[in-house]
Write an enzyme that holds these catalytic residues in place. Structure first.
Site, PDB file in Angstrom:
ATOM      1  N   LEU A  13       0.837  -1.204   0.000  1.00  0.00           N
ATOM      2  CA  LEU A  13       0.000   0.000   0.000  1.00  0.00           C
ATOM      3  C   LEU A  13       0.872   1.254   0.000  1.00  0.00           C
ATOM      4  O   LEU A  13       1.618   1.504   0.937  1.00  0.00           O
ATOM      5  CB  LEU A  13      -0.919   0.007   1.218  1.00  0.00           C
ATOM      6  CG  LEU A  13      -1.801   1.244   1.430  1.00  0.00           C
ATOM      7  CD1 LEU A  13      -2.647   1.517   0.206  1.00  0.00           C
ATOM      8  CD2 LEU A  13      -2.678   1.059   2.644  1.00  0.00           C
ATOM      9  N   HIS A  46       6.434   3.074  11.607  1.00  0.00           N
ATOM     10  CA  HIS A  46       6.944   4.294  10.985  1.00  0.00           C
ATOM     11  C   HIS A  46       5.884   5.382  11.104  1.00  0.00           C
ATOM     12  O   HIS A  46       4.686   5.109  11.010  1.00  0.00           O
ATOM     13  CB  HIS A  46       7.240   3.983   9.516  1.00  0.00           C
ATOM     14  CG  HIS A  46       8.019   5.026   8.793  1.00  0.00           C
ATOM     15  ND1 HIS A  46       7.444   6.212   8.368  1.00  0.00           N
ATOM     16  CD2 HIS A  46       9.319   5.075   8.382  1.00  0.00           C
ATOM     17  CE1 HIS A  46       8.349   6.930   7.741  1.00  0.00           C
ATOM     18  NE2 HIS A  46       9.502   6.268   7.730  1.00  0.00           N
TER      19      HIS A  46
END
Length: 374
Positions: free
Chosen positions: A125, A229
């Protein structure tokens, strides 16, 4: 915006995305031959007649139909961990206790394993930064679940997602830096590239076989275990809203969490609606009909195809629940390859200003996805 299966003509754009996504995005690497093989595998997977999940990979692209630009990509692996192990660290706690000394200590450890065998994985993605716009990230994420709901025989009962772990401003992983110092002297870029192209034999050869006591790690490495992240946080928020949960398995390279859910329990699967199609003219109803009919709500809509799969997001369709019928304007029906008496699936993403206000999507989850899961 239209989502469709990837085609070989998308190869240059995929290579650009592989560069833009940077280290850690292991499902796309900057290798033209590898990407060409990935695209070909996806084309064959969409075309295949499938009764049970196998070695299929479904890669979608988000296209701007006006310019032809590829805005982003998203994908599904039908069955992972069979042809080659999918390695993880399992986080657990051990207890050391001496009755004689009356000393007890609980310690966190990481065990190397390949727990996920035969599960389906959502992956790849990435929404390109220059194409950030309303609903693009949500459509990229949720279209996979709509496709899975339309074709459940192609996928496993359990679905997982490997979330991108923490990296510094230079794209380096504090978790891997510690492992590199003590066990595998390869830089993070090299490791992620090897894993991305299927070369993961070094894990069994060089990675530690015994449990890793996390208190022996430096503080930077220990702090990122199970963390994502910062650009991946919106994607994780959306998956958690879908019902995905972290059960203690993390990536062996950046320490990012793997989340899982049962396919039937995923919100966009159980909450989507399969329906018939009626192609109509663009006739705007009066305000009462607008609210009662559902027009004005922002819907993600897909056809029921595989090789000719199409999906988009629109506020122009209207659902008639008493007839289980979705009314779609002719121009939109053409873009989605829908026809009268055809079948489709839809779910509500949000509401426009003409409809009621959104009540289910927290504000923090409405930021668009840039980097998401591998």
């Amino acid at each position: 915006m239209i989502i469709r299966p990837v085609a070989m003509t998308d190869l240059p754009a995929l290579q650009e995305i592989a560069v833009e996504s940077g280290p850690g995005f292991t499902s796309l690497v900057d290798d033209r031959d590898f990407l060409a093989q990935k695209v070909q595998r996806s084309v064959e997977s969409f075309a295949r007649s499938v009764k049970t999940p196998g070695d299929e990979n479904y890669l979608f692209v988000l296209e701007d139909p006006e310019t032809g630009a590829i805005m982003g990509t998203t994908g599904i692996e039908a069955s992972v961990g069979i042809q080659r192990p999918l390695y993880h660290y399992r986080c657990r706690q051990v207890v050391h206790y001496s009755p004689e000394l009356k000393l007890l200590r609980r310690l966190d450890v990481l065990d190397m394993c390949h727990h996920y065998v035969g599960c389906s994985e959502i992956c790849t993605l990435f929404l390109r930064p220059q194409f950030r716009r309303a609903h693009a990230g949500k459509l990229l994420s949720r279209v996979r679940f709509l496709f899975m709901a339309q074709h459940p025989q192609r996928f496993a009962e359990t679905v997982i997602a490997e979330m991108r772990g923490v990296a510094d401003a230079n794209g380096q992983s504090p978790f891997w830096n510690w492992l590199r110092e003590h066990f595998v002297d390869l830089d993070f870029d090299t490791v992620t590239r090897m894993v991305g192209t299927g070369d993961n034999g070094f894990i069994a050869d060089l990675m530690p076989r015994h449990p890793l006591y996390t208190h022996l790690m430096n503080e930077n490495a220990r702090a990122v275990i199970g963390q994502v992240h910062h650009n991946t946080r919106p994607a994780l928020n959306m998956l958690e809203a879908e019902g995905f949960r972290h059960t203690g398995y993390v990536d062996p390279f950046d320490g990012g969490p793997t989340v899982e859910a049962k396919l039937a329990d995923i919100r966009s699967v159980s909450g989507s609606t399969a329906c018939g199609i009626q192609v109509v003219e663009n006739v705007e109803p009066d305000l009462d009909q607008w609210h009662a009919g559902g027009q004005g709500r922002i819907l993600a809509i897909t056809n029921n195809g595989a090789a000719d799969f199409r999906a988009t997001v629109t506020g122009s369709a209207r659902y008639l629940p008493s007839r289980n019928l979705l009314q779609v304007p002719a121009t939109l029906a053409k873009a989605l390859k829908l026809s009268n008496d055809g079948r489709a699936r839809f779910m509500e993403l949000a509401t426009s200003s003409a409809g009621r206000q959104p009540t289910t999507i927290p504000l923090r989850q409405q930021r668009e996805v840039l980097h998401a899961h591998r």
